[in-house]
Scaffold this active site. Structure first.
Site, PDB file in Angstrom:
ATOM      1  N   LYS A  86       1.005  -1.141   0.229  1.00 49.62           N
ATOM      2  CA  LYS A  86      -0.131   0.068  -0.469  1.00 49.62           C
ATOM      3  C   LYS A  86       1.015   1.110  -0.112  1.00 49.62           C
ATOM      4  O   LYS A  86       0.278   1.874  -0.493  1.00 49.62           O
ATOM      5  CB  LYS A  86      -1.159  -0.444   1.770  1.00 49.62           C
ATOM      6  CG  LYS A  86      -2.089  -0.873   1.182  1.00 49.62           C
ATOM      7  CD  LYS A  86      -3.135  -0.775   1.997  1.00 49.62           C
ATOM      8  CE  LYS A  86      -4.236  -1.361   1.679  1.00 49.62           C
ATOM      9  NZ  LYS A  86      -5.605  -0.995   2.480  1.00 49.62           N
TER      10      LYS A  86
ATOM     11  N   LYS B  84      -5.288  -9.676  -6.218  1.00 47.24           N
ATOM     12  CA  LYS B  84      -6.059  -9.842  -5.304  1.00 47.24           C
ATOM     13  C   LYS B  84      -7.227  -9.492  -5.702  1.00 47.24           C
ATOM     14  O   LYS B  84      -7.063  -8.015  -6.061  1.00 47.24           O
ATOM     15  CB  LYS B  84      -5.934 -10.206  -4.115  1.00 47.24           C
ATOM     16  CG  LYS B  84      -5.974  -8.999  -3.195  1.00 47.24           C
ATOM     17  CD  LYS B  84      -6.370  -9.204  -1.578  1.00 47.24           C
ATOM     18  CE  LYS B  84      -6.201  -8.041  -0.831  1.00 47.24           C
ATOM     19  NZ  LYS B  84      -7.583  -7.615  -0.791  1.00 47.24           N
TER      20      LYS B  84
ATOM     21  N   LYS C 151     -11.307  -3.649  -2.817  1.00 47.45           N
ATOM     22  CA  LYS C 151     -12.153  -2.901  -3.566  1.00 47.45           C
ATOM     23  C   LYS C 151     -11.176  -1.324  -3.956  1.00 47.45           C
ATOM     24  O   LYS C 151     -11.704  -0.924  -4.548  1.00 47.45           O
ATOM     25  CB  LYS C 151     -12.129  -2.210  -1.390  1.00 47.45           C
ATOM     26  CG  LYS C 151     -13.417  -2.856  -1.017  1.00 47.45           C
ATOM     27  CD  LYS C 151     -13.959  -1.941  -0.056  1.00 47.45           C
ATOM     28  CE  LYS C 151     -14.614  -3.296   0.965  1.00 47.45           C
ATOM     29  NZ  LYS C 151     -12.848  -3.145   2.056  1.00 47.45           N
TER      30      LYS C 151
HETATM   31  P1  ATP Z   1      -8.681  -2.649   0.213  1.00 47.24           P
HETATM   32  O1  ATP Z   1      -7.644  -3.900  -1.391  1.00 47.24           O
HETATM   33  O2  ATP Z   1      -8.598  -1.447  -0.123  1.00 47.24           O
HETATM   34  O3  ATP Z   1      -7.202  -2.721   1.028  1.00 47.24           O
HETATM   35  P2  ATP Z   1      -9.964  -4.933   0.393  1.00 47.24           P
HETATM   36  O4  ATP Z   1     -10.637  -5.953  -0.510  1.00 47.24           O
HETATM   37  O5  ATP Z   1      -8.590  -5.872   0.691  1.00 47.24           O
HETATM   38  O6  ATP Z   1      -9.712  -3.503   0.676  1.00 47.24           O
HETATM   39  P3  ATP Z   1     -10.616  -4.992   3.492  1.00 47.24           P
HETATM   40  O7  ATP Z   1     -11.954  -4.134   3.900  1.00 47.24           O
HETATM   41  O8  ATP Z   1      -9.746  -4.606   3.971  1.00 47.24           O
HETATM   42  O9  ATP Z   1     -11.195  -4.955   2.045  1.00 47.24           O
HETATM   43  O10 ATP Z   1     -11.187  -6.521   3.725  1.00 47.24           O
HETATM   44  C1  ATP Z   1     -12.605  -7.280   4.026  1.00 47.24           C
HETATM   45  C2  ATP Z   1     -12.190  -8.841   4.733  1.00 47.24           C
HETATM   46  O11 ATP Z   1     -12.250  -9.414   3.041  1.00 47.24           O
HETATM   47  C3  ATP Z   1     -10.530  -9.104   5.135  1.00 47.24           C
HETATM   48  O12 ATP Z   1     -10.989 -10.005   6.335  1.00 47.24           O
HETATM   49  C4  ATP Z   1     -10.034  -9.536   3.703  1.00 47.24           C
HETATM   50  O13 ATP Z   1      -9.085 -10.626   4.333  1.00 47.24           O
HETATM   51  C5  ATP Z   1     -11.080  -9.690   2.879  1.00 47.24           C
HETATM   52  N1  ATP Z   1     -11.018 -10.356   1.447  1.00 47.24           N
HETATM   53  C6  ATP Z   1     -10.408  -9.342   0.908  1.00 47.24           C
HETATM   54  N2  ATP Z   1      -9.722  -8.690  -0.273  1.00 47.24           N
HETATM   55  C7  ATP Z   1     -10.173 -10.583  -0.192  1.00 47.24           C
HETATM   56  C8  ATP Z   1     -10.161 -11.091  -1.810  1.00 47.24           C
HETATM   57  N3  ATP Z   1      -9.614 -10.754  -3.127  1.00 47.24           N
HETATM   58  N4  ATP Z   1     -10.078 -12.645  -1.631  1.00 47.24           N
HETATM   59  C9  ATP Z   1     -11.006 -13.310  -0.341  1.00 47.24           C
HETATM   60  N5  ATP Z   1     -10.390 -12.549   0.580  1.00 47.24           N
HETATM   61  C10 ATP Z   1     -10.991 -11.116   0.557  1.00 47.24           C
END
Ligand code: ATP
Ligand code: LTN
Length: 329
Positions: A113, A195, A198
């Protein structure tokens, strides 16, 4: 005594996506019946990278409403907003003094990040895992249902707890991550070696839980695959593998049956069926969401009430920690 479960999700820019749901959130729902669950919209984690004011407020309401819509039930679980329970930040400061900068520098999420931040990297982004450790340790948490990317942070929380306990006696429970193996890492539809996220600037890479059926069809339709034709679970073909994993999560069955079902058929048919499964999943969630999100006053009341119920529990823990350290309480 019930097993204690804690987890959080960031209200960053957008509502949760399919990766969040399949990797983490659907476990949250399943765990509610047998355990004492605490689920948190972690707004203080979201502001470790710049968030426009209005967007942050909206995303906090939207995330909270979506969690209700997927089936988080405030009669069974506590569902609250992190900044409304100030003990989280108080414990984070205390734990900072038992965390080494060397260890924080090794956190993969920080490295990834901070590389994406062009002009300004906040100290909060660096300290993010300590606030997360505080979230978890405050509740004597046993299990933390998350996606794979968060496992390193949970290990750090254990290390901090162990260091503290070693010095002061058994104050903190050592938490464990809880992964759904098959879907712990749902990949980007556009770059299947990364991955689904968001904050991905390419909107076609991520299916958000509020995407309309047309958008779902379009995003799945344009998902990157490869030039081969046979539909098989093959990890060396990451685009296809990701689509098949999502398919299987939504329609559980042995791998061989899915391969048989698509024998002699092409990507187009797989994508069509997959888009339909996703739309079927999202439809009822979106319907419930509309009723929740239109009543912000009610949402705010619920958030506040949930936070107020929690504060006596966590207040005790913070006092215990302060007393152990030698602060005059
Ligand atoms: P950002 O990418 O903006 O950091 P994010 O998509 O990782 O956000 P979070 O709010 O950080 O979303 O994650 C919420 C939950 O979803 C966490 O438990 C995280 O491990 C899970 N998660 C996030 N992305 C994935 C993914 N691609 N596959 C499975 N689980 C995920
Ligand atoms: N860092 C997590 C969100 C999070 C969390 C937590 C998850 C904040 N505090 C405590 C589990 C337990 C993420 O998903 N990016």
């Amino acid at each position: 005594m019930k097993t204690v479960v804690f987890s959080g999700i960031q209200p960053s820019a957008q509502v949760p996506h399919l990766g969040n749901y399949l990797g983490a959130l659907r476990q949250w729902v399943d765990l509610q019946n047998k355990n004492q669950c605490y689920y948190c919209v972690v707004d203080l984690h979201a502001i470790t990278v710049p968030q426009p004011k209005q967007a942050l407020t909206e995303a906090t309401y939207a995330s909270y409403a979506l969690l209700l819509s997927i089936g988080i039930d405030t009669k069974l679980s506590k569902l609250f907003v992190q900044s409304q329970v100030p003990e989280h930040t108080e414990l984070a400061w205390l734990l900072n003094c038992y965390t080494s900068v060397g260890q924080l520098s090794r956190m993969t999420q920080y490295k990834e990040k901070s590389e994406k931040q062009k002009n300004f990297i906040s100290a909060g982004l660096y300290d993010y895992p300590v606030l997360m450790a505080a979230d978890i340790l405050l509740y004597d948490t046993d299990q933390v249902p998350v996606g794979e990317d968060q496992i390193q942070h949970i290990e750090l929380a254990r290390d901090i707890a162990e260091r503290f306990n070693h010095q002061y006696g058994p104050v903190f429970k050592l938490p464990k991550g809880l992964l759904l193996k098959e879907t712990a890492r749902i990949m980007s539809l556009q770059q299947p070696d990364q991955k689904m996220s968001k904050s991905d600037p390419n909107q076609n890479a991520t299916i958000f839980l509020l995407d309309s059926p047309d958008i779902v069809a379009k995003k799945i339709g344009s998902a990157v695959t490869d030039s081969q034709t046979e539909i098989r679970f093959d990890q060396s073909r990451p685009g296809l593998y990701n689509l098949l994993s999502i398919y299987r999560a939504l329609k559980p069955q042995p791998l061989a049956e899915i391969e048989k079902h698509f024998e002699g058929r092409g990507y187009k048919e797989l994508k069509k069926e997959l888009a339909e499964l996703i739309v079927d999943l999202l439809k009822p969630i979106q319907k419930r969401y509309q009723t929740f999100v239109n009543d912000k006053a009610e949402l705010k009341k619920l958030m506040k009430a949930q936070a107020e119920q929690i504060r006596p529990v966590v207040g005790k823990k913070v006092s215990e920690v302060k007393e152990k350290i030698g602060l005059v309480i």
